[in-house]
Design an enzyme around this catalytic site. Structure first.
Site, PDB file in Angstrom:
ATOM      1  N   ASP A  23       0.886  -1.214   0.134  1.00  0.00           N
ATOM      2  CA  ASP A  23      -0.199   0.110   0.014  1.00  0.00           C
ATOM      3  C   ASP A  23       0.915   1.348  -0.114  1.00  0.00           C
ATOM      4  O   ASP A  23       1.749   1.570   0.992  1.00  0.00           O
ATOM      5  CB  ASP A  23      -0.923   0.063   1.194  1.00  0.00           C
ATOM      6  CG  ASP A  23      -1.663   1.369   1.475  1.00  0.00           C
ATOM      7  OD1 ASP A  23      -1.817   2.051   0.538  1.00  0.00           O
ATOM      8  OD2 ASP A  23      -2.051   1.462   2.680  1.00  0.00           O
ATOM      9  N   ASP A  27      -3.658   4.004   2.842  1.00  0.00           N
ATOM     10  CA  ASP A  27      -5.106   3.981   3.096  1.00  0.00           C
ATOM     11  C   ASP A  27      -5.711   2.700   3.618  1.00  0.00           C
ATOM     12  O   ASP A  27      -6.869   2.491   3.702  1.00  0.00           O
ATOM     13  CB  ASP A  27      -6.074   4.509   2.031  1.00  0.00           C
ATOM     14  CG  ASP A  27      -5.929   3.650   0.900  1.00  0.00           C
ATOM     15  OD1 ASP A  27      -5.167   2.782   0.872  1.00  0.00           O
ATOM     16  OD2 ASP A  27      -6.465   4.061  -0.183  1.00  0.00           O
ATOM     17  N   ASP A  31      -1.992  -1.202  -3.701  1.00  0.00           N
ATOM     18  CA  ASP A  31      -2.431  -0.315  -4.698  1.00  0.00           C
ATOM     19  C   ASP A  31      -1.163  -0.781  -6.001  1.00  0.00           C
ATOM     20  O   ASP A  31      -0.447  -1.274  -5.597  1.00  0.00           O
ATOM     21  CB  ASP A  31      -2.415   1.209  -4.479  1.00  0.00           C
ATOM     22  CG  ASP A  31      -1.524   1.638  -3.507  1.00  0.00           C
ATOM     23  OD1 ASP A  31      -0.478   1.186  -3.801  1.00  0.00           O
ATOM     24  OD2 ASP A  31      -1.715   2.694  -2.752  1.00  0.00           O
ATOM     25  N   ASP A 210     -11.620 -15.672 -15.052  1.00  0.00           N
ATOM     26  CA  ASP A 210     -12.376 -15.945 -13.965  1.00  0.00           C
ATOM     27  C   ASP A 210     -13.577 -16.962 -14.430  1.00  0.00           C
ATOM     28  O   ASP A 210     -14.250 -16.747 -15.449  1.00  0.00           O
ATOM     29  CB  ASP A 210     -12.815 -14.697 -13.297  1.00  0.00           C
ATOM     30  CG  ASP A 210     -13.476 -14.880 -11.782  1.00  0.00           C
ATOM     31  OD1 ASP A 210     -12.885 -15.085 -11.092  1.00  0.00           O
ATOM     32  OD2 ASP A 210     -14.862 -14.733 -11.892  1.00  0.00           O
ATOM     33  N   GLU A 271      -9.478 -20.462 -15.356  1.00  0.00           N
ATOM     34  CA  GLU A 271      -9.837 -20.926 -13.733  1.00  0.00           C
ATOM     35  C   GLU A 271     -11.068 -21.910 -13.993  1.00  0.00           C
ATOM     36  O   GLU A 271     -12.169 -21.510 -14.036  1.00  0.00           O
ATOM     37  CB  GLU A 271     -10.438 -19.744 -12.723  1.00  0.00           C
ATOM     38  CG  GLU A 271     -10.597 -20.114 -11.493  1.00  0.00           C
ATOM     39  CD  GLU A 271     -11.446 -19.636 -10.919  1.00  0.00           C
ATOM     40  OE1 GLU A 271     -11.729 -19.613  -9.531  1.00  0.00           O
ATOM     41  OE2 GLU A 271     -12.510 -18.779 -11.450  1.00  0.00           O
TER      42      GLU A 271
HETATM   43  C1  BGC Z   1     -12.763 -15.957  -8.103  1.00  0.00           C
HETATM   44  C2  BGC Z   1     -13.407 -15.412  -6.690  1.00  0.00           C
HETATM   45  C3  BGC Z   1     -14.459 -14.669  -7.209  1.00  0.00           C
HETATM   46  C4  BGC Z   1     -15.546 -15.747  -8.243  1.00  0.00           C
HETATM   47  C5  BGC Z   1     -16.584 -14.883  -8.699  1.00  0.00           C
HETATM   48  C6  BGC Z   1     -13.780 -16.904  -8.627  1.00  0.00           C
HETATM   49  O1  BGC Z   1     -13.525 -18.032  -9.110  1.00  0.00           O
HETATM   50  O2  BGC Z   1     -11.472 -16.358  -7.885  1.00  0.00           O
HETATM   51  O3  BGC Z   1     -12.533 -14.797  -6.081  1.00  0.00           O
HETATM   52  O4  BGC Z   1     -15.363 -14.620  -5.825  1.00  0.00           O
HETATM   53  O5  BGC Z   1     -14.932 -16.188  -9.226  1.00  0.00           O
HETATM   54  O6  BGC Z   1     -16.277 -13.940  -9.757  1.00  0.00           O
END
Ligand code: BGC
Length: 559
Positions: A23, A27, A31, A210, A271
């Site tokens: 950071d 704050d 960042d 994601d 993912e």
């Molecule tokens: C991400 C999570 C997120 C979810 C919804 C996942 O697989 O790694 O952190 O909450 O997707 O976007």
């Protein structure tokens, strides 16, 4: 920047969770400039790339995975210029940069969803999301029985801009502030191709995708038989009509074309929470994603048979399509592996984590060292190089995981692995910033596990990671060598990898809580080990390699 376009095939990629890394402005929230200030640390650690979790404008109802504007940087984290500088500075240090794209859903504060609230049923704005009329005489019931993986219904009633009820519901497989997009809509598809180009043009080397097994839904949105399994946090139920649908592969074929427009081609990592390594490999077909996270291995735990099966299945399925596997032990969604692998941990104790922490760390160090020798690429999560444990003692008042709130405090463990990193000093914030604030409180004993406290200390977890990462680069066998198992005894895994130049490395992990004696013929030089309990001995006239409890090592034959 080296020009090897295949860098991703055996890279070590460091995950930065931006709010918790460093950071710069005090704050309490990490960042972009904080990240820039720590790039030298990452280079010296010996990783090849960083993957940065979302930093886009977001109301932060799900830690940034609720994106309000995909072409922006959240003002609390920095500016677009800061981000461009981060990419350039990383490249100047020979570090690649992966960003995180969130295509399954937007934030409800995204301009598109706000437009829904101002528009009429059947409008173009409505078609971008998964909106359906409710069931029941007055549409008072959700359109089907799908649940949110954060608990509760996967549908919420759609109200108009004045807050009046409508007959319609919108789907959200996650939080109610994360409406699912309709990926059958061509405008949605074009928009995401454009977002990819926006960041690729700024030098980003690739994207982590994601919920890459989401996006496409079975047509007709049929009910799911939840007898097959309750939703897990990230949902990998077999045959669910909302996960791992064949249509998702068409999207990746489009995205791959975009990535291949660039020189060098940009790279994807999905993912993908899917039921088994065979389903996983489908995402890595030559015209789709380059790599995907391999959660099967992460879920194998401290279990030799499961680890071996996962490794064998993963390698076999990937080799059929010529794709490299990936390996991961921790990330921002799971209990840190120093705690998860500890004796005493099971899923019922996720919220308390009363475990044998010392053995947990010992196992985690061994697991990491062993995993680093598997063929393919490896992801490490910020702080695991310090041996950080899960912070399970967080007060309910500071917890932010939406699953915590939606489950009434019975689930939602993800804050415990997101506590800001200790860099130096004796008191919180331990150098996370120059003051004392951090958006999640750090445990007082983290003075002992800060970067400064572990640097240069023989045997520290940080020095183990540094040594292992540097050695991994030097050893040709760990880059391209195939894996050949050396069978020996139960709860010991051992394999040899041999490079095209003939050099080889043997990787061993002893999962027993006792010393084992292994053949000294496997090698006579211990390159690195996760504990001091390793020795080449002569017992009763026979040379043996004694490997202490819960210990991993790399061995070679020095002739
Ligand atoms: C991400 C999570 C997120 C979810 C919804 C996942 O697989 O790694 O952190 O909450 O997707 O976007």
């Amino acid at each position: 920047m080296d020009t090897n376009a295949n860098w991703w095939r055996d890279a070590v990629i460091y995950q930065v969770y931006p709010r918790s890394f460093a950071d710069s402005d005090g704050d309490g929230m990490g960042d972009v400039r904080g990240m820039i200030s720590r790039l030298d640390y990452l280079r010296e650690l010996g990783v090849d790339a960083l993957w940065i979790s979302p930093f886009y404008a977001s109301p932060l109802h799900d830690g940034g995975y609720d994106v309000a504007d995909y072409r922006s940087v959240d003002p609390r984290l920095g500016t677009l210029d800061d981000m461009t500088e981060l990419i350039d500075q990383a490249h100047a240090r020979n570090l690649r940069v992966f960003m995180d794209i969130v295509p399954n859903h937007t934030s409800s504060e995204h301009a598109w969803f706000q437009e829904v609230l101002r528009s009429d049923p059947g409008s173009a704005a409505w078609d971008r999301y998964m909106i359906r009329a409710g069931k029941g005489a007055n549409h008072e019931l959700p359109p089907n029985n799908w649940k949110s993986v954060f608990h509760g219904s996967g549908w919420s009633p759609l109200t108009d801009s004045k807050g009046n009820a409508t007959a319609f519901w919108y789907l959200h497989l996650f939080d109610s502030t994360q409406p699912d997009l309709n990926w059958e809509n061509e405008e949605v598809r074009a928009e995401f191709r454009d977002i990819l180009r926006f960041w690729f043009d700024r030098g980003v080397d690739g994207f982590r995708i994601d919920v890459a097994h989401g996006m496409a839904k079975e047509s007709g949105l049929p009910d799911y038989d939840y007898a097959d399994g309750e939703p897990e946090l990230l949902g990998d139920q077999p045959h669910a009509p909302f996960w791992d649908q064949d249509a998702v592969h068409d999207i990746y074929r489009e995205w791959r074309k975009v990535a291949d427009e660039y020189d060098p081609p940009r790279v994807f990592c999905g993912e993908t929470w899917v039921p088994n390594p065979e389903r996983l490999a489908r995402y890595q077909r030559p015209d789709e994603l380059h790599t995907s996270f391999n959660f099967d291995y992460l879920q194998a735990g401290w279990d030799a048979a499961k680890m071996r099966k996962s490794i064998d299945d993963t390698i076999a399925n990937h080799s059929k399509i010529g794709a490299p596997p990936t390996w991961v032990l921790s990330n921002h969604d799971v209990v840190r592996h120093a705690t998860r692998l500890a004796p005493g941990f099971d899923n019922d104790t996720r919220l308390t984590c009363e475990v044998d922490a010392e053995r947990g760390l010992r196992r985690a160090r061994a697991a990491t060292l062993f995993t680093l020798t598997l063929p393919g690429s490896m992801y490490i999560y910020q702080g695991e190089e310090l041996g950080l444990r899960e912070v399970s003692e967080l007060d309910a008042s500071v917890r932010q995981d939406p699953a915590w709130h939606r489950s009434g405090g019975t689930d939602g463990t993800r804050d415990g692995c997101r506590v800001p990193i200790p860099w130096s000093g004796e008191v919180a914030s331990f150098g996370f910033n120059s003051g004392s604030s951090s958006w999640l409180p750090q445990p007082a004993d983290w003075a002992e596990v800060s970067v400064a406290a572990e640097t240069g200390v023989e045997g520290s977890t940080l020095e183990l990671y540094r040594d292992a990462l540097h050695l991994r680069r030097e050893l040709a066998a760990l880059g391209k060598g195939p894996l050949e198992w050396l069978d020996h005894m139960s709860d010991v895994l051992a394999f040899r990898r041999t490079a095209p130049d003939g050099s080889s490395v043997v990787s061993i992990i002893n999962l027993n809580n006792a010393t084992v004696h292994l053949p000294a013929t496997w090698g006579n030089e211990v390159l690195i080990s996760s504990s001091d309990d390793v020795a080449l001995l002569n017992t009763g006239g026979e040379d043996v390699l004694a490997v202490g409890p819960e210990t991993a090592l790399w061995l070679r034959d020095a002739g």
